[in-house]
Design an enzyme around this catalytic site. Structure first.
Site, PDB file in Angstrom:
ATOM      1  N   ASN A 193       0.854  -1.180   0.000  1.00  0.00           N
ATOM      2  CA  ASN A 193       0.000   0.000   0.000  1.00  0.00           C
ATOM      3  C   ASN A 193       0.892   1.233   0.000  1.00  0.00           C
ATOM      4  O   ASN A 193       2.125   1.129  -0.009  1.00  0.00           O
ATOM      5  CB  ASN A 193      -0.967  -0.008   1.186  1.00  0.00           C
ATOM      6  N   ARG A 194       0.294   2.404   0.015  1.00  0.00           N
ATOM      7  CA  ARG A 194       1.092   3.641  -0.089  1.00  0.00           C
ATOM      8  C   ARG A 194       2.083   3.777   1.044  1.00  0.00           C
ATOM      9  O   ARG A 194       3.256   4.124   0.828  1.00  0.00           O
ATOM     10  CB  ARG A 194       0.157   4.852  -0.102  1.00  0.00           C
TER      11      ARG A 194
ATOM     12  N   GLU B  50       3.417   1.470   2.943  1.00  0.00           N
ATOM     13  CA  GLU B  50       4.487   0.464   2.878  1.00  0.00           C
ATOM     14  C   GLU B  50       5.514   0.807   1.808  1.00  0.00           C
ATOM     15  O   GLU B  50       6.721   0.678   2.028  1.00  0.00           O
ATOM     16  CB  GLU B  50       3.871  -0.910   2.595  1.00  0.00           C
TER      17      GLU B  50
ATOM     18  N   ASP C 241      -5.275  -8.274   1.772  1.00  0.00           N
ATOM     19  CA  ASP C 241      -5.390  -9.727   1.578  1.00  0.00           C
ATOM     20  C   ASP C 241      -6.287 -10.029   0.386  1.00  0.00           C
ATOM     21  O   ASP C 241      -5.986 -10.909  -0.435  1.00  0.00           O
ATOM     22  CB  ASP C 241      -5.988 -10.391   2.821  1.00  0.00           C
TER      23      ASP C 241
END
Length: 493
Positions: free
Chosen positions: A201-202, A204, A270
Site C-alpha cells: 500500500n502507499r 508500505e 489480503d
C-alpha cells in the site's frame, strides 16, 4: 457467470505466510466507566474469521479456487477455531501446517462499539521461527508450489517468513517456473527478490523507498526504486485513489477506486493479492486480473471487519451490476433469484432489510411495520410463510388468502423491494442464506427471541423491533368477520 466460476474453480494457489485468527467482540456503548475514562461496552456478539495468510486463502476459496495453505501455528484453541472457519469456506488444505509448541497461533482481538473499533489486543510471537521449524516450513512450501499454478507470500512480519524461508521459497518457485505474488511488510524489499509482483500500500512503499506516494508521478518514482531493489512489478493500492500497476518495462496502469462506502479496511490488502492470484491462476490476462482485484477491494471495504468476496458478488461488480437486478418493484422471486439480486445490492453498497410473517390480511399494523422496516434499509425483502407453513402454524382454516394473493398484495405496498416465500416454520435458513443487514420484527418480541437475530448480529447488522399499532391483528379481524368470509381465493357472494 458459469464460465467465470468454472475458471476460478480450476485455479490452484499455494499461500505461504503468517496464519492468524481475527476475533471481533461487538457491543453497544451507552456510558463511560466510573472506574476510568473508557467506554463501557455491553456485549452483543462475538465472531471469529481467518486473518493474515489464512484470510488470503479464505478469499481464494470463496471464489471457488483450491488453496494449499502453509504456515506455522500453535496447537491451541485459536488454531482449532481457525481450522473450523476455513473448513466452512471450503477447498483449503491445512495439512501442510507446521506446528510449533513454543508459539501460540497469532490472534487479533478487536473490540467494537456501535460498529466502530475501540481497541485491539494482539496475541503474537514476533521472534523468528527456530531452524528446525524453518526447515519443515521450506519443505512444505516447496511441496505446495509443485501442486499449484501460482504462489502467494503473505508477510505480516510475525517471524514466519524469515530470510531463509523467503530465499528458498522464491528460488524454488523460480526454478519450477511458478509466478510469485508478495504482500510485503518488510521495509527492505530486497528480501523479495525473485517475486513477480509485490502489492504494497502507499505507506508500505513510501517506507521502503523513502519517497512519498501521493501523486501519480511520486508513486511512479517510488515504484521505479522498488524495481531496482527487488526486481518485481509493483501493484500499488492507493486507498481513495484506487490502485496503480507499475511494470518493470516502464508501462503503468491506473484504476480508479470502486468503493462507494469505506467501512473497514481490515484485510483489504489480503483480498487484493488473493483475487489477483486466483485470477492469474485461472488464466485471466493481467489487466483483467487487476480489474477483478480492484472491484473486490471496493466490495470488501464496505463490509464489517476482515471479510471475503464471493464469485457471484465479483461478477456482478465487474459487469457494473446489470440494472435489471436492482429490483424495487415488489415482485415475487425465488430464493435463487433473490440471492442474485442480493449480490447486486451488496456490490452496490445497498443495505438489505428483511421482515417475515404470514401477513394473511394486511392491516394498519402491518403497514406501520413495513414503513419502519423500509426506513431502516435501502432495499426491503418481505418473507412470507407458504400456505403449507401457515396451516402448520395456525390450523386448517388458515390462511384466508393464498400465498400468491398475499405476495401480490404485499408487493404492492410502498417500500417493499421484493417478496419471497419460505416453506419452513421459521425463516432461519432464509435469513442465513440472505445475510441481511437489518432484521425487523414487531416489538412484542424481545431481541433474544427473534429468529435469525444471531446471524444478523454476527455480521454487524441491526435487529429492529418495530413499534406496534394498538388493537391490530389478523386473528382479531377474522373473528369480527361474518361466517361468509371468502377463503383461499374463492369469490364471496
Amino acid at each position: 457467470m458459469q464460465g467465470i466460476s468454472e475458471r476460478f474453480a480450476a485455479a490452484r494457489v499455494a499461500v505461504v505466510g503468517d496464519l492468524m485468527l481475527d476475533v471481533y467482540i461487538e457491543g453497544e456503548v451507552h456510558r463511560v466507566s466510573p472506574e476510568a475514562p473508557v467506554p463501557v461496552v455491553r456485549l452483543t456478539s462475538e465472531r471469529v474469521v481467518p486473518g493474515g495468510a489464512a484470510n488470503v486463502a479464505a478469499n481464494i476459496a470463496s471464489l471457488g479456487g483450491t488453496v494449499t495453505l502453509v504456515g506455522v501455528a500453535g496447537r491451541d484453541s485459536a488454531f482449532a477455531q481457525l481450522s473450523e472457519e476455513l473448513q466452512r469456506v471450503g477447498r483449503v488444505d491445512l495439512s501442510t501446517t507446521v506446528f510449533d509448541d513454543s508459539r501460540g497461533t497469532t490472534t487479533k482481538t478487536r473490540l467494537l462499539g456501535h460498529r466502530q473499533q475501540i481497541a485491539r489486543i494482539d496475541r503474537e510471537t514476533l521472534r523468528p521461527i527456530a531452524p528446525e521449524i524453518e526447515t519443515q516450513l521450506i519443505e512444505r512450501a516447496c511441496t505446495a508450489i509443485d501442486g499449484c499454478d501460482i504462489v502467494i507470500l503473505s508477510d505480516y512480519g510475525k517471524g514466519v517468513l524469515t530470510d531463509l524461508v523467503l530465499q528458498r521459497t522464491l528460488a524454488y518457485a523460480q526454478a519450477v517456473g511458478k509466478r510469485v505474488l508478495v504482500d510485503p511488510k518488510r521495509r527492505d524489499l530486497s528480501a523479495y527478490r525473485g517475486a513477480s509482483i509485490i502489492t504494497p500500500n502507499r505507506a508500505e512503499l513510501a517506507l521502503a523507498t523513502g519517497r512519498p506516494c501521493e501523486t501519480d508521478e511520486e508513486a511512479e518514482e517510488a515504484a521505479r526504486l522498488a524495481h531496482e531493489i527487488c526486481g518485481a512489478d509493483v501493484l500499488l493500492t492507493r486507498s481513495e485513489k484506487g490502485m496503480s500497476y507499475f511494470a518493470r518495462s516502464g508501462d503503468s496502469l491506473h484504476f480508479a477506486t470502486i468503493a462507494r462506502e469505506v467501512f473497514d479496511v481490515s484485510g483489504a490488502g489480503d483480498t487484493v493479492v488473493a483475487v489477483l492470484g486466483a485470477a492469474l491462476a485461472a488464466g485471466f490476462p493481467l489487466v483483467e486480473a487487476m480489474k477483478a482485484s480492484n472491484h473486490a477491494a471496493g466490495l470488501v471495504v464496505a463490509k464489517v471487519g476482515t471479510a471475503t468476496v464471493s464469485c457471484e458478488e465479483l461478477v456482478m461488480a465487474l459487469h457494473g451490476g446489470a440494472q435489471a437486478l436492482d429490483v424495487e418493484d415488489g415482485r415475487l422471486v425465488t430464493l435463487d433469484e433473490l440471492m442474485r439480486i442480493r449480490a447486486f445490492w451488496r456490490a452496490n453498497g445497498l443495505t438489505v432489510g428483511i421482515a417475515n410473517g404470514c401477513f394473511d390480511l394486511i392491516h394498519p399494523g402491518h403497514v406501520s411495520l413495513i414503513r419502519q422496516a423500509a426506513a431502516a434499509s435501502d432495499r426491503l425483502v418481505m418473507a412470507l410463510n407458504t400456505d403449507a407453513s401457515v396451516r402448520r402454524l395456525k390450523g386448517p382454516t388458515r390462511p384466508v388468502q393464498t400465498e400468491t394473493a398475499r405476495a401480490e398484495v404485499m408487493g404492492a405496498l410502498k417500500g417493499v423491494a421484493a417478496v419471497v416465500l419460505f416453506d419452513e416454520d421459521t425463516p432461519y435458513d432464509l435469513i442465513k442464506a440472505l445475510q441481511p443487514d437489518v432484521l425487523v420484527k414487531g416489538a412484542d418480541y424481545t431481541e433474544e427471541l427473534v429468529v435469525g437475530a444471531d446471524i444478523v448480529r454476527a455480521r454487524g447488522g441491526t435487529v429492529l423491533l418495530a413499534v406496534l399499532t394498538p388493537g391490530q391483528s389478523t386473528t382479531r379481524l377474522i373473528s369480527q368477520q361474518p361466517a361468509t368470509v371468502a377463503t383461499h381465493g374463492d369469490k364471496s357472494s
